[in-house]
Motif scaffolding. Structure first.
Motif, PDB file in Angstrom:
ATOM      1  N   VAL A 122       0.843  -1.202   0.000  1.00 21.25           N
ATOM      2  CA  VAL A 122       0.000   0.000   0.000  1.00 21.25           C
ATOM      3  C   VAL A 122       0.877   1.251   0.000  1.00 21.25           C
ATOM      4  CG1 VAL A 122      -1.768   1.292   1.253  1.00 21.25           C
ATOM      5  CG2 VAL A 122      -1.887  -1.211   1.162  1.00 21.25           C
ATOM      6  N   ARG A 123       1.935   1.237   0.792  1.00 22.45           N
ATOM      7  CA  ARG A 123       2.843   2.392   0.847  1.00 22.45           C
ATOM      8  C   ARG A 123       3.528   2.609  -0.501  1.00 22.45           C
ATOM      9  NH1 ARG A 123       4.420  -0.393   5.708  1.00 22.45           N
ATOM     10  NH2 ARG A 123       3.322   0.469   7.518  1.00 22.45           N
ATOM     11  N   ILE A 124       3.924   1.517  -1.166  1.00 22.01           N
ATOM     12  CA  ILE A 124       4.545   1.634  -2.489  1.00 22.01           C
ATOM     13  C   ILE A 124       3.563   2.266  -3.470  1.00 22.01           C
ATOM     14  CG2 ILE A 124       5.420   0.308  -4.450  1.00 22.01           C
ATOM     15  CD1 ILE A 124       6.538  -1.716  -2.379  1.00 22.01           C
ATOM     16  N   ALA A 125       2.304   1.816  -3.403  1.00 27.56           N
ATOM     17  CA  ALA A 125       1.282   2.367  -4.291  1.00 27.56           C
ATOM     18  C   ALA A 125       1.046   3.848  -4.013  1.00 27.56           C
ATOM     19  CB  ALA A 125      -0.019   1.588  -4.135  1.00 27.56           C
ATOM     20  N   GLU A 126       1.047   4.215  -2.752  1.00 25.78           N
ATOM     21  CA  GLU A 126       0.822   5.616  -2.379  1.00 25.78           C
ATOM     22  C   GLU A 126       1.953   6.505  -2.889  1.00 25.78           C
ATOM     23  OE1 GLU A 126      -0.656   8.013   1.636  1.00 25.78           O
ATOM     24  OE2 GLU A 126       0.624   6.235   1.848  1.00 25.78           O
ATOM     25  N   ALA A 127       3.187   5.938  -2.878  1.00 29.13           N
ATOM     26  CA  ALA A 127       4.349   6.711  -3.314  1.00 29.13           C
ATOM     27  C   ALA A 127       4.556   6.668  -4.824  1.00 29.13           C
ATOM     28  CB  ALA A 127       5.603   6.184  -2.617  1.00 29.13           C
ATOM     29  N   SER A 128       3.824   5.789  -5.513  1.00 31.28           N
ATOM     30  CA  SER A 128       4.017   5.616  -6.958  1.00 31.28           C
ATOM     31  C   SER A 128       2.668   5.676  -7.671  1.00 31.28           C
ATOM     32  CB  SER A 128       4.717   4.282  -7.250  1.00 31.28           C
ATOM     33  OG  SER A 128       5.878   4.117  -6.474  1.00 31.28           O
ATOM     34  N   VAL A 152      -8.519  -2.285   3.332  1.00 35.11           N
ATOM     35  CA  VAL A 152      -9.239  -1.229   4.059  1.00 35.11           C
ATOM     36  C   VAL A 152      -8.411   0.048   4.102  1.00 35.11           C
ATOM     37  CG1 VAL A 152     -10.135  -0.556   6.325  1.00 35.11           C
ATOM     38  CG2 VAL A 152     -10.598  -2.849   5.435  1.00 35.11           C
ATOM     39  N   THR A 153      -7.119  -0.088   4.349  1.00 31.75           N
ATOM     40  CA  THR A 153      -6.236   1.072   4.430  1.00 31.75           C
ATOM     41  C   THR A 153      -6.131   1.789   3.087  1.00 31.75           C
ATOM     42  OG1 THR A 153      -4.947   0.014   6.197  1.00 31.75           O
ATOM     43  CG2 THR A 153      -3.895   1.830   5.009  1.00 31.75           C
ATOM     44  N   ALA A 154      -5.984   0.998   2.012  1.00 34.41           N
ATOM     45  CA  ALA A 154      -5.914   1.602   0.675  1.00 34.41           C
ATOM     46  C   ALA A 154      -7.191   2.376   0.365  1.00 34.41           C
ATOM     47  CB  ALA A 154      -5.677   0.521  -0.372  1.00 34.41           C
ATOM     48  N   ARG A 155      -8.334   1.826   0.737  1.00 31.18           N
ATOM     49  CA  ARG A 155      -9.602   2.518   0.505  1.00 31.18           C
ATOM     50  C   ARG A 155      -9.667   3.808   1.328  1.00 31.18           C
ATOM     51  NH1 ARG A 155     -14.714   0.933  -0.824  1.00 31.18           N
ATOM     52  NH2 ARG A 155     -13.604  -0.176  -2.468  1.00 31.18           N
ATOM     53  N   ARG A 156      -9.262   3.736   2.589  1.00 30.92           N
ATOM     54  CA  ARG A 156      -9.328   4.901   3.465  1.00 30.92           C
ATOM     55  C   ARG A 156      -8.415   6.027   2.984  1.00 30.92           C
ATOM     56  NH1 ARG A 156      -7.354   2.867   7.890  1.00 30.92           N
ATOM     57  NH2 ARG A 156      -5.395   4.012   7.885  1.00 30.92           N
ATOM     58  N   LEU A 157      -7.238   5.643   2.443  1.00 33.65           N
ATOM     59  CA  LEU A 157      -6.273   6.644   1.980  1.00 33.65           C
ATOM     60  C   LEU A 157      -6.542   7.092   0.546  1.00 33.65           C
ATOM     61  CD1 LEU A 157      -2.965   5.098   3.413  1.00 33.65           C
ATOM     62  CD2 LEU A 157      -4.290   7.006   4.350  1.00 33.65           C
ATOM     63  N   ASN A 161      -4.663   2.955  -7.013  1.00 32.50           N
ATOM     64  CA  ASN A 161      -3.785   2.141  -7.858  1.00 32.50           C
ATOM     65  C   ASN A 161      -3.269   0.898  -7.143  1.00 32.50           C
ATOM     66  OD1 ASN A 161      -2.257   3.909  -6.175  1.00 32.50           O
ATOM     67  ND2 ASN A 161      -0.436   3.564  -7.415  1.00 32.50           N
ATOM     68  N   PHE A 162      -3.849   0.567  -5.991  1.00 37.18           N
ATOM     69  CA  PHE A 162      -3.505  -0.659  -5.256  1.00 37.18           C
ATOM     70  C   PHE A 162      -4.594  -1.702  -5.486  1.00 37.18           C
ATOM     71  CE2 PHE A 162      -4.290  -3.354  -1.561  1.00 37.18           C
ATOM     72  CZ  PHE A 162      -3.055  -3.967  -1.399  1.00 37.18           C
ATOM     73  N   SER A 163      -4.189  -2.918  -5.801  1.00 42.94           N
ATOM     74  CA  SER A 163      -5.133  -4.026  -5.901  1.00 42.94           C
ATOM     75  C   SER A 163      -4.491  -5.287  -5.334  1.00 42.94           C
ATOM     76  CB  SER A 163      -5.575  -4.251  -7.356  1.00 42.94           C
ATOM     77  OG  SER A 163      -4.475  -4.581  -8.181  1.00 42.94           O
ATOM     78  N   MET A 164      -5.321  -6.293  -5.108  1.00 45.68           N
ATOM     79  CA  MET A 164      -4.843  -7.535  -4.498  1.00 45.68           C
ATOM     80  C   MET A 164      -5.307  -8.726  -5.325  1.00 45.68           C
ATOM     81  SD  MET A 164      -5.321  -8.915  -0.569  1.00 45.68           S
ATOM     82  CE  MET A 164      -4.458  -7.480   0.075  1.00 45.68           C
ATOM     83  N   LEU A 165      -4.370  -9.620  -5.616  1.00 42.36           N
ATOM     84  CA  LEU A 165      -4.686 -10.903  -6.229  1.00 42.36           C
ATOM     85  C   LEU A 165      -4.919 -11.885  -5.089  1.00 42.36           C
ATOM     86  CD1 LEU A 165      -4.949 -12.540  -8.869  1.00 42.36           C
ATOM     87  CD2 LEU A 165      -2.509 -13.079  -8.647  1.00 42.36           C
ATOM     88  N   VAL A 166      -6.170 -12.232  -4.856  1.00 43.60           N
ATOM     89  CA  VAL A 166      -6.545 -12.979  -3.658  1.00 43.60           C
ATOM     90  C   VAL A 166      -6.582 -14.480  -3.932  1.00 43.60           C
ATOM     91  CG1 VAL A 166      -8.322 -13.327  -1.905  1.00 43.60           C
ATOM     92  CG2 VAL A 166      -7.894 -11.027  -2.811  1.00 43.60           C
TER      93      VAL A 166
END
Length: 370
Positions: A122-128, A152-157, A161-166
């Motif tokens: 998430v931090r990488i996505a926020e910075a990129s 949840v954190t990615a949504r709140r922030l 550009n963050f996603s998850m392969l679940v």
């Protein structure tokens, strides 16, 4: 270390071994459903010490190992695309797909990064913000809360550009599938303590009653495992079949309600493919409708990618407890940790890796410290 050493005491271990072998009037087949437990059993020679009272069957308890081939190929397809930063824990990088692994993608220029927490992604996505950042969310109920909090954190922030392969799977449906199999030999289970720490124990009691199999929740140290086996054998010898908790210092019946609430919000139950086993109904999680815009399968349109398992790898039979790793024709020759045919040989929790690492010894293993 003092606290851990108390659960590795060789004197107490020998006493428990004696109690089990004296009590057993026949050979009982017991399945542990946790790769960490498998490695502890093999590393400490517990299976050898308990022969012939107990035969251990190593179940599908390694999350990396049961991640289906098609999911690995989806990860490889996404990771190879330009503009993507693909984040994963290190244990997935050498898991073979149909033709390559994540290390190969990285070697060919893909931006594949090892992270130590899903929040790192998430931090990488926020910075990129100019990159699409994908985290490979693999595991049982144990790792799911942290992965859910990353979404949840990615949504709140507002990190769009963050996603998850679940690729999350659930333990009780796998146990049910094993018990329903015509080839089933399991007479009792050692349930994984860390899973129960999150989810509690309520799902296991009905299983024990329905199939008439003892289920004992236990930990990972030698004395934890031996105590779990002692309780299992006591039940089998007396004709009982119920749930018991041999890991009360970590597991409460209700589990972790806060973690469960997050899981219920972020995920929904779905059918899942298990590597080498096939489809098990309602045995996994996917992102719920509320968080579906963070689903990498949908974002990158890879959900329809399906592949066939290799006939050369017998990991499915290993994961179902039908064969021991050393009974696979490729074990230790065509399949080694350096050139694995399947995830069970390369994963740090895989049964094949445990046999390869700890069974190349001339002398029987003894309890550590003995």
């Amino acid at each position: 270390m003092r606290y851990l050493d108390e659960f590795r005491d060789p004197v107490l271990a020998r006493k428990l071994v004696g109690d089990i072998t004296t009590r057993a009037t026949r050979t009982w087949t017991v399945m542990e459903v946790c790769g960490g437990q498998t490695h502890s059993i093999i590393r400490n020679g517990i299976d050898q010490l308990l022969e012939p009272a107990v035969e251990f069957i190593h179940g599908p308890g390694c999350p990396v190992c049961v991640t289906p081939l098609e999911m690995v190929d989806r990860a490889l397809e996404i990771a190879a695309r330009p503009g993507v930063v693909f984040c994963s824990f290190g244990d997935m990088l050498r898991v073979p797909g149909s033709e390559r692994d994540l290390f190969s993608v990285k070697a060919r220029g893909g931006d594949v990064r090892v992270v130590y927490s899903p929040l790192d992604a998430v931090r990488i996505a926020e910075a990129s913000p100019d990159k699409q950042v994908v985290f490979f969310g693999v595991g049982f109920e144990t790792t799911a809360p942290a992965n859910a909090m990353a979404v949840v954190t990615a949504r709140r922030l507002g990190v769009s550009n963050f996603s998850m392969l679940v690729s999350h799977v659930l333990v009780p449906p796998a146990m049910t599938a094993i018990l329903d199999s015509p080839a089933n030999r399991v007479q009792a289970f050692l349930a994984a303590g860390h899973v129960c720490t999150v989810m509690g124990t309520r799902q296991y009691g009905p299983l024990a009653q329905r199939y008439r199999v003892p289920i004992v929740v236990t930990g990972f140290e030698p004395l934890d495992l031996l105590e779990g086996v002692r309780q299992v054998v006591a039940q089998l010898e007396s004709g009982e079949a119920r749930l018991a908790n041999a890991y009360p210092r970590a597991v409460a019946p209700e589990g972790n309600p806060v973690a469960q609430a997050v899981l219920e919000d972020v995920f929904e139950v779905c059918d899942r493919q298990w590597r080498g086993i096939g489809a098990i109904p309602r045995s996994g999680w996917r992102l719920s409708e509320r968080y579906r815009d963070h689903d990498a399968e949908i974002r990158f349109d890879v959900a329809d990618l399906h592949v066939a398992e290799s006939a050369d790898c017998h990991s499915g039979e290993v994961l179902q407890g039908l064969i021991k790793p050393s009974q696979c024709p490729a074990f230790g020759t065509r399949c080694t940790p350096r050139s694995p045919l399947g995830a069970t040989m390369v994963s740090s929790e895989g049964a094949c890796a445990a046999y390869y690492q700890f069974r190349r010894l001339a002398l029987p293993l003894e309890v550590r410290g003995g």
